[in-house]
Design an enzyme around this catalytic site. Structure first.
Site, short mmCIF file in Angstrom:
data_model
loop_
_atom_site.label_atom_id
_atom_site.label_comp_id
_atom_site.label_asym_id
_atom_site.label_seq_id
_atom_site.Cartn_x
_atom_site.Cartn_y
_atom_site.Cartn_z
N ASP A 39 -2.40 0.52 2.75
CA ASP A 39 -1.19 1.33 2.82
C ASP A 39 -0.90 1.78 4.25
OD1 ASP A 39 -0.93 1.08 0.09
OD2 ASP A 39 -1.66 3.10 -0.37
N GLU A 43 0.83 -0.84 6.36
CA GLU A 43 2.27 -0.85 6.09
C GLU A 43 2.96 0.33 6.77
OE1 GLU A 43 2.16 -3.12 1.76
OE2 GLU A 43 2.29 -0.93 1.83
N GLU A 51 5.08 4.05 4.73
CA GLU A 51 4.47 2.96 3.96
C GLU A 51 5.53 2.23 3.14
OE1 GLU A 51 2.04 2.54 -0.16
OE2 GLU A 51 1.70 4.36 1.03
N ASP A 61 6.39 -1.66 3.90
CA ASP A 61 6.19 -2.69 2.87
C ASP A 61 7.35 -3.67 2.87
OD1 ASP A 61 4.95 -3.75 0.31
OD2 ASP A 61 6.88 -3.07 -0.46
#
Length: 246
Positions: free
Chosen positions: A135, A138, A62, A66
């Site tokens: 989340d 990502e 994650e 991101d």
């Protein structure tokens, strides 16, 4: 941590392998390592409930995803909106990479059905929680980046995010209610709204924030959100609706 996770490639059952391949087909992506993709779906609530799997979760993916998401989105906006200043690009980017945009995307491509959760999180409705879903989007991006490189990860990001960018460009996306409220009240009353965090509920990993907004003697809210910024936006929206400005 990834090396220890991949020691036993037989850990993926035939049924799970079938589900992972169907997910890839639906999203139009290909993974060399289904184990890496599977890891992207493992929420920390699963690893927290098993001493043998303490570090098997998607948080590191994650974190990586991101950054890939942000880079791919920023690059597209830079090239797509050549006449716009930095502030316009930043506003759109903040909307389309937000939890409110990513969670519906996760549901659309079936991430909610792919999640691996702990028993407690499963019972509490974690499969439909926006924060967990966003989340995981990502994490999948991060996994694809590791598995196939930036170019393939960028293709996935753009396939998911460009439709959201177009919505915002056409004023069909999420509005910045805080800015709208502030602009109106600065003109009308020469003052700005004041936001008050009323309370926080839930455990550290799943907080809910409650915020009210004060407009002179008027108070609107409290309104909730999974982070303070979202709660403030919801309170601002309530104030605008109550004042007949939406």
């Amino acid at each position: 941590m990834l090396k220890s996770f991949f020691r036993n490639k037989d850990s993926i059952s035939p049924q799970r392998k079938k589900e992972l391949l169907e997910f890839c087909k639906k999203t139009g992506i290909r993974f060399n390592s289904l184990e890496l993709l599977d890891l992207a779906f493992h929420h920390r609530s699963f690893s927290n409930e098993s001493s043998n799997n303490r570090h098997i979760n998607n948080e590191r993916l994650e974190f990586l995803g991101d950054s890939v998401l942000g880079m791919a989105t920023a690059t597209f906006l830079y090239q797509d909106m050549v006449e716009n200043p930095e502030g316009d690009l930043a506003k759109i980017k903040s909307v389309v990479v937000s939890e409110k945009s990513l969670a519906p995307i996760a549901r659309k491509i079936g991430i909610n059905r792919m999640l691996v959760l702990g028993k407690g999180e499963e019972k509490s409705g974690g499969r439909e929680k926006d924060a967990i879903l966003a989340d995981c989007v990502e994490a999948v991006i991060g996994a694809l980046y590791l598995d196939r490189g930036f170019e393939e990860a960028e293709k996935l990001v753009l396939s998911l995010i460009v439709p959201e960018i177009r919505k915002v460009q056409q004023n069909k996306g999420q509005k910045d209610y805080k800015t709208l409220l502030q602009e109106h009240y600065q003109k009308k009353c020469r003052t700005i709204p004041v936001y008050e965090l009323v309370k926080k509920t839930g455990p550290d990993h799943d907080r809910t924030f409650w915020v009210s907004v004060h407009l002179k003697e008027k108070v609107f809210g409290p309104c909730e959100g999974k982070n303070k910024k979202t709660a403030e936006q919801n309170a601002a929206k309530l104030a605008l609706e109550s004042e007949g400005l939406l």
